[in-house]
Design a protein around this motif. Sequence first.
Motif, short mmCIF file in Angstrom:
data_model
loop_
_atom_site.label_atom_id
_atom_site.label_comp_id
_atom_site.label_asym_id
_atom_site.label_seq_id
_atom_site.Cartn_x
_atom_site.Cartn_y
_atom_site.Cartn_z
N ALA B 182 45.53 53.99 21.96
CA ALA B 182 45.80 55.25 20.98
C ALA B 182 46.76 54.68 20.08
O ALA B 182 47.35 55.88 18.66
N VAL B 183 47.84 53.78 19.96
CA VAL B 183 48.90 53.26 19.13
C VAL B 183 47.60 53.22 17.67
O VAL B 183 48.35 53.55 16.53
N GLY B 184 46.84 52.93 18.05
CA GLY B 184 45.99 52.06 16.31
C GLY B 184 45.24 53.62 15.66
O GLY B 184 45.53 54.52 14.72
N ALA B 211 41.38 67.87 16.69
CA ALA B 211 41.15 66.74 16.35
C ALA B 211 41.89 66.17 17.11
O ALA B 211 42.41 65.06 17.86
N ALA B 212 43.51 65.96 15.64
CA ALA B 212 44.47 65.56 16.01
C ALA B 212 45.35 65.98 17.01
O ALA B 212 45.20 64.71 17.98
N SER B 213 45.32 67.31 17.37
CA SER B 213 46.32 67.72 18.81
C SER B 213 45.09 67.50 19.75
O SER B 213 46.07 67.01 20.91
N ALA B 214 43.94 67.70 20.13
CA ALA B 214 43.32 66.94 21.22
C ALA B 214 42.78 65.88 21.36
O ALA B 214 43.37 64.95 22.75
N LEU B 215 43.23 64.82 20.67
CA LEU B 215 43.20 62.97 20.26
C LEU B 215 44.95 62.95 21.11
O LEU B 215 45.12 61.98 21.85
N ALA B 216 45.56 63.82 20.42
CA ALA B 216 47.25 63.56 21.37
C ALA B 216 47.01 63.14 22.45
O ALA B 216 47.86 63.78 23.39
N THR B 220 48.83 61.71 26.25
CA THR B 220 49.03 61.88 26.95
C THR B 220 48.53 62.25 28.75
O THR B 220 48.71 62.22 29.20
N LEU B 221 47.13 62.96 29.05
CA LEU B 221 46.58 62.54 29.85
C LEU B 221 46.51 61.62 29.94
O LEU B 221 46.26 61.43 31.80
N VAL B 222 45.72 60.66 29.70
CA VAL B 222 45.11 58.91 30.14
C VAL B 222 47.15 58.62 30.61
O VAL B 222 47.03 58.35 31.72
N TRP B 223 47.70 59.19 29.51
CA TRP B 223 49.39 58.51 30.29
C TRP B 223 49.33 59.27 31.90
O TRP B 223 50.01 58.24 32.88
N GLY B 224 48.74 60.53 32.18
CA GLY B 224 49.20 61.05 33.35
C GLY B 224 47.82 60.78 34.30
O GLY B 224 48.01 61.24 35.22
N THR B 232 37.80 65.08 28.76
CA THR B 232 37.05 66.71 27.94
C THR B 232 37.57 66.35 26.44
O THR B 232 37.73 66.81 25.20
N ALA B 233 38.94 65.51 26.32
CA ALA B 233 40.35 66.35 24.93
C ALA B 233 39.46 64.95 23.76
O ALA B 233 39.74 65.20 22.35
N THR B 234 39.14 63.65 24.37
CA THR B 234 38.64 62.61 23.28
C THR B 234 37.25 62.96 23.08
O THR B 234 36.76 63.08 21.53
N ALA B 235 36.68 63.77 23.20
CA ALA B 235 35.10 64.38 23.58
C ALA B 235 35.64 66.07 22.80
O ALA B 235 34.82 65.34 21.04
#
Lengths: 487, 303
Positions: B182-184, B211-216, B220-224, B232-235
Amino acid sequence: MDALDLARWQFGVTTVYHFLFVPLTIGLGVYVAGLQTAWHLTGKEHYLRLTKFFGKLFLINFAMGVVTGIVQEFQFGMNWSEYSTFVGDVFGAPLALEALLAFFLESTFLGLWIFGWDRLPRRIHLACLWAAVIGSNLSAYFILAANAWMKHPVGYEVVDGRARMTDLWAVLTNSTALAQVPHVVAASFVVAGGFVIAVAGYRILRERGLAVRPGRRNAPAVQDATVPMRRLPDMWRTSLRAALVMTAIAGAVVAGSGDLSGQLLREQQPMKLAAAEGLRHDTAGAPFSIAPGVEVPGLLSLLAAHDPGATVQGVDDIQARYEKAFGPADYIPNLPVVFWSFRVMIGFGMATVGLSVLGLWLTRRRRRGGTAKPVPGWFARLCVLALPLPAVAIISGWLLSEIGRQPWTVQGELMTAASVSPGVSLGEVAITLAVFTVLYGVLAVAEGVLLVRHVKAGPEVPPIESAPAGAAPARPDDARLTPTLMY
Amino acid sequence: MTTFWFIVIAFLWTGYFVLEGFDFGVGALLPLLSRSEADRRQVLGTIGPVWDGNEVWLITAIGAMFAAFPAWYSGLLSGFYLAVFLVIAGLIVRGVGLEWRGKVHSRREIALCDAGIVVGSVLPAFLWGAIFGNLLFGTAPATVLGGALSLSVAVLHGAVFVALKTTGGVRARARRAALLAAVGALPMAIATLPSVPGRGPAWTLGTALLAASALAAGVTLVWGRREGWAFTATATAIAATTATVFGVLWTAPLPGLTLAEAASAPYTLTVLTWIGLFALPGVIAYQAWTYWVFRKRLTAGVH
């Protein structure tokens, strides 16, 4: 040598490679599904062992069919952009249908079959294999319908320099396709039958301690010693006889549909027919040469028209007629290649089918309550040695079919020279041709090594005690079905 | 009809990028997520039953382009000749690597298969982004940025998928890999945003922002540790990106070519529509069923 020549070589190399693996996928898939069905119906363990053994060989080969097939979907656009733009409206439709209706079915359900041994109820698991196998055979139908259109274009009109489809049904029920589909699919079953016959022959020899070369003896392999010996001869005999039956029946279909194709050639592609015989001039009662100089009078007319006196057009006369119709050009394909591929196809194909009929006779059951004869050692050797015959036959058939179509990509509509991508350079085609040839060569050798290794090792011994602790099998008797086909 | 088929093809590409996107990510991350052979089998087991079916989305997208827009199909593939060739070469070595891995004997051969899987995942994941980046902007920086973006998003998507489908050490490493990817991915995704307005229809700005906000949101969801929602978000991010790309391509699918010029005749499009309407829902249904059958998380040593 220009980009056109290299593009043709590339198409030839990639397609011939593809078609070494695909017939085996088509035929062996049905064979494995048949074995698993037999296990499902009878519950006999040797059917399950055969299913897993041939299933593994099937999967090793399936991989190559898939990866060499990806190239096919792309290379029309890459190397033959003029062709693609001209025909896409008609030719693209069966390709799109192939992906949508056949490839999804094949790949999705094969994944379920490979990984579903202990996750799916047996009946569903078997149905998954059948769905995958039906997908493979359906894909053959669509791609052959597309190929048949190149030889005998139907259901279209040319508007503004592009072919426009007017009747999809006509494209899918093209007479050329209806003769070609059973011919190629049945030939695929002969290839797979020849493969299983060779494998079974090898296992029969090995388990009797015989070598493939007569006069030598091999000690049975170490792995084999742990397998209950009393069952094994029956198991290989069963698989051998099933393959012999499959090959003999498929051989009859190949011959019948080949006869039909021959008659269509006389109307649709007279040049290919004339080239296959090397017939220079229009001839009534045309002969067929078994080899140069050995002629059977009237046989070509008999084959092509079912009438020994019928006239068959000759190469030079067709050339003159085509020049009148399409303008000056060379309309004659490579005669020696077409002539010889025709004979090799028929000869090697018939030899394979002959082997299967002989085998059925040798392994027949005796009439009154007697036991079956053991498979003679010399016949088992012959089975192994015959392995290349059907593969050579089916490839020769393609050479006859596609080189005989030249100089056309679409008979009477578009020449090969006008089909190639104008913007692709000689260097680009040379690079891709070289890499594909080397890559395919390496992978083909690797597949051969893998197949031989697994055939030598024989079926795995079911690991009855070693089921991992966490994997709760669906039923107690499924414990030994711990998957062996996965990663 | 032309518009409809353009949408169908955009849909097929979306399916391909969303599904094979995580296959590529999983393949690329194989050596990074695994400490042992059992780990590697666990990682590959997540895509084992499904990757081949996912790849057919590409074959279908290409086949549909051939049938519905022949000039687009031939222009794209002959125009991006060497890039497309490298994609194919990658898919070949990846395919045999995946299929043969369980059927070879020595460690060396397994390592060779693994190399094929990694190379064959990284190459296409980068090249597809590069091809579409070049198609949209025609400049070298856009080509490289497009490739880097698609590769990093595929790695993120694949890492989230592994985290979702496994337990133990592999799951923990996959989560860390997702955060690293995600950093990249995130800065690059945001950097491409300003280039969208003015190119395509107005709604493409909306899909780009989505797209950008779903990526963000995914990060956040992986973090949590909400892996299902993160996936679902990355898809969604990949789907929205694909929608943006095809929205921009709508006016000119290739430089100097309009959709109408590229399209097949109405008859062909109509019959294909009817067949597609019956077949595609069936395909989606049985592929969904596959994911349902293999829904359980994989534990090391059991697959």
